[in-house]
Scaffold this active site. Structure first.
Site, mmCIF file in Angstrom:
data_model
loop_
_atom_site.group_PDB
_atom_site.id
_atom_site.type_symbol
_atom_site.label_atom_id
_atom_site.label_comp_id
_atom_site.label_asym_id
_atom_site.label_seq_id
_atom_site.Cartn_x
_atom_site.Cartn_y
_atom_site.Cartn_z
ATOM 1 N N GLY A 24 0.794 -1.319 0.019
ATOM 2 C CA GLY A 24 -0.173 0.090 -0.058
ATOM 3 C C GLY A 24 0.579 1.245 -0.085
ATOM 4 C CB ALA A 81 16.224 9.916 1.215
ATOM 5 N NE ARG A 126 17.875 15.077 -5.064
ATOM 6 C CZ ARG A 126 17.084 16.208 -5.258
ATOM 7 N NH1 ARG A 126 17.156 17.080 -4.460
ATOM 8 N NH2 ARG A 126 16.636 16.749 -6.318
ATOM 9 N NE ARG A 186 -2.239 -4.397 -0.874
ATOM 10 C CZ ARG A 186 -1.733 -3.700 0.177
ATOM 11 N NH1 ARG A 186 -0.683 -4.057 0.881
ATOM 12 N NH2 ARG A 186 -2.455 -2.643 0.823
ATOM 13 C CB SER A 187 3.813 -8.601 -6.980
ATOM 14 O OG SER A 187 4.127 -9.914 -8.003
ATOM 15 C CG ASP A 211 3.499 -7.176 7.216
ATOM 16 O OD1 ASP A 211 2.980 -6.603 6.082
ATOM 17 O OD2 ASP A 211 2.908 -7.671 8.027
ATOM 18 C CB THR A 215 7.482 -4.882 1.046
ATOM 19 O OG1 THR A 215 6.504 -4.270 0.637
ATOM 20 C CG2 THR A 215 8.703 -4.242 0.152
ATOM 21 C CB THR A 265 3.148 0.475 6.152
ATOM 22 O OG1 THR A 265 1.762 0.064 6.521
ATOM 23 C CG2 THR A 265 4.003 0.200 7.459
ATOM 24 C CG ASP A 317 -1.254 -0.376 8.188
ATOM 25 O OD1 ASP A 317 -2.127 0.404 8.118
ATOM 26 O OD2 ASP A 317 -1.148 -1.427 7.609
ATOM 27 C CG ASP A 344 1.778 -2.866 10.415
ATOM 28 O OD1 ASP A 344 2.640 -2.318 9.827
ATOM 29 O OD2 ASP A 344 0.901 -3.869 9.677
ATOM 30 N NE ARG A 392 -27.666 13.092 13.307
ATOM 31 C CZ ARG A 392 -27.962 13.294 12.118
ATOM 32 N NH1 ARG A 392 -26.964 14.055 11.312
ATOM 33 N NH2 ARG A 392 -29.088 13.297 11.537
ATOM 34 N NE ARG A 432 -2.352 -4.828 6.041
ATOM 35 C CZ ARG A 432 -2.573 -5.200 4.857
ATOM 36 N NH1 ARG A 432 -3.600 -6.148 4.678
ATOM 37 N NH2 ARG A 432 -2.570 -4.401 3.855
ATOM 38 C CB SER A 434 -22.398 14.656 20.293
ATOM 39 O OG SER A 434 -21.461 15.573 20.733
#
Ligand code: F6P
Length: 327
Positions: free
Chosen positions: A15, A26, A29, A76-77, A107, A109, A130, A132, A134, A167, A176, A220
């Site tokens: 993602g 970076a 270069r 995502r292969s 992860d 990757t 990512t 996430d 995570d 509300r 995830r 609310s």
């Protein structure tokens, strides 16, 4: 000790995350700074297999630092999961003389890169990109700060309408199986609760908390729900809650992919810049099969086995603070 790396291939995979372009810049270069040639591989492992490989220069990555997404594109292969796919990828890299790889992704990757390294012994380093947050071995992944800021901005806006109508909103955020975006955006957005996969709150506990609020004139409420919550997503929670609720008019907002877009924050740009330089320097100095991380503001290199199959534990202090502040 310096090794013989002369041509570095760089790609983004999984993602997209805001700050991937800053990391790419970076890497490119720093490679040129150290007199290495650098090649961009399009669409992650897919482009490696389909030989979409382009030479990059310092100017190829001008004006991308502030842009979201990834100019190299990403995928995502499925084909890279096969032995034949990986063999084809290796042949293409060899054809271009690439003898070092930098992957920017999560992860999945890093798992692919590790397998590739085991099979072909090509020096390789992963940069954690990512939203996430995570991954074990790093306090922060590139993109997490920006996406959490985006979530907070959205929560603030939802609060305006929630207050105007009295509300209760269930707001679902990404991540995830990780609650990092949810707990942080919940605290920053003043949510009454953040439902995260790492914590085992019951439906009764959540109901009682919201019910108490109703009785003490809380007109609310905002509940942030991590998409990986074990209690279900925002839709499911809202449905369950409406069966018992006497006080609130209930609405649901799922933030979805808007959390992945937009210009990276200053934090993600600097993090990506540090990690991109560290990846190239690590590769040149003989680091391989590792992920760059940042721990207590210091760059570290983590072995595959110390990252994969380890959780990036949620900071329990955040859970404690969220509880105190949501009375
Ligand atoms: O890993 C990043 C992430 O945005 C997760 O938070 C989410 O669960 C997933 O990717 C969505 O994936 P996709 O864009 O393939 O639907």
């Amino acid at each position: 000790m310096e090794n013989k790396i002369s041509k570095i291939g760089v790609f983004t995979s999984g993602g997209d995350a805001p700050g991937m372009n800053a990391a790419l810049r970076a890497v490119v270069r720093a490679s040129i700074y150290y007199n290495k040639e650098v090649y961009g591989i399009m669409r992650g492992y897919e482009g490696m297999i389909d030989e979409e490989i382009v030479k990059l220069g310092a100017r190829s990555v001008g004006n991308i630092l502030q842009r979201g997404g990834t100019i190299l594109k990403t995928a995502r292969s499925e084909t890279f999961r096969t032995k034949e796919g990986r063999e084809k990828a290796f042949r293409n890299l060899k054809k271009h003389g690439i003898n070092g790889l930098v992957a920017i992704g999560g992860d999945g990757t890093f798992t692919g890169l590790h397998k590739f390294y085991e099979e072909f012994n090509l020096p390789s380093i992963c940069i954690p990109g990512t939203i996430d947050n995570d991954l074990a071995g790093t306090d922060f992944t590139i993109g997490f700060d920006t996406s959490t800021n985006t979530a907070v901005e959205a929560i603030d806006k939802i609060r305006d309408t929630a207050l105007s109508h009295n509300r209760l909103f269930f707001i679902e955020v990404m991540g995830r199986n990780s609650g990092y975006i949810a707990i942080n955006s919940g605290i920053a957005g003043g949510a009454v609760a953040s439902i995260i996969p790492e914590e085992t709150l019951t439906m009764d506990e959540l109901f009682n908390k919201l019910d108490e609020g109703g009785k003490t004139n809380r007109k609310s409420s905002l509940v942030v729900v991590a998409e990986g919550s074990k209690m279900g997503g925002a839709m499911e929670l809202a449905k369950k809650f409406s069966e018992r609720n006497n006080y609130f008019d209930i609405k649901v907002t799922i933030l979805g992919h808007l959390q992945r877009g937009g210009a990276p924050s200053y934090f993600d740009r600097v993090l990506a810049s540090k990690m991109g330089v560290a990846a190239v320097e690590g590769l040149i100095n003989g680091q391989t099969d590792v992920m760059v991380g940042i721990r207590n503001n210091v760059i570290v290199y983590n072995k595959f086995s110390d990252v994969i199959n380890h959780r990036h534990e949620i900071d329990s202090e955040l859970i404690r603070i969220a509880k105190i502040l949501s009375i």
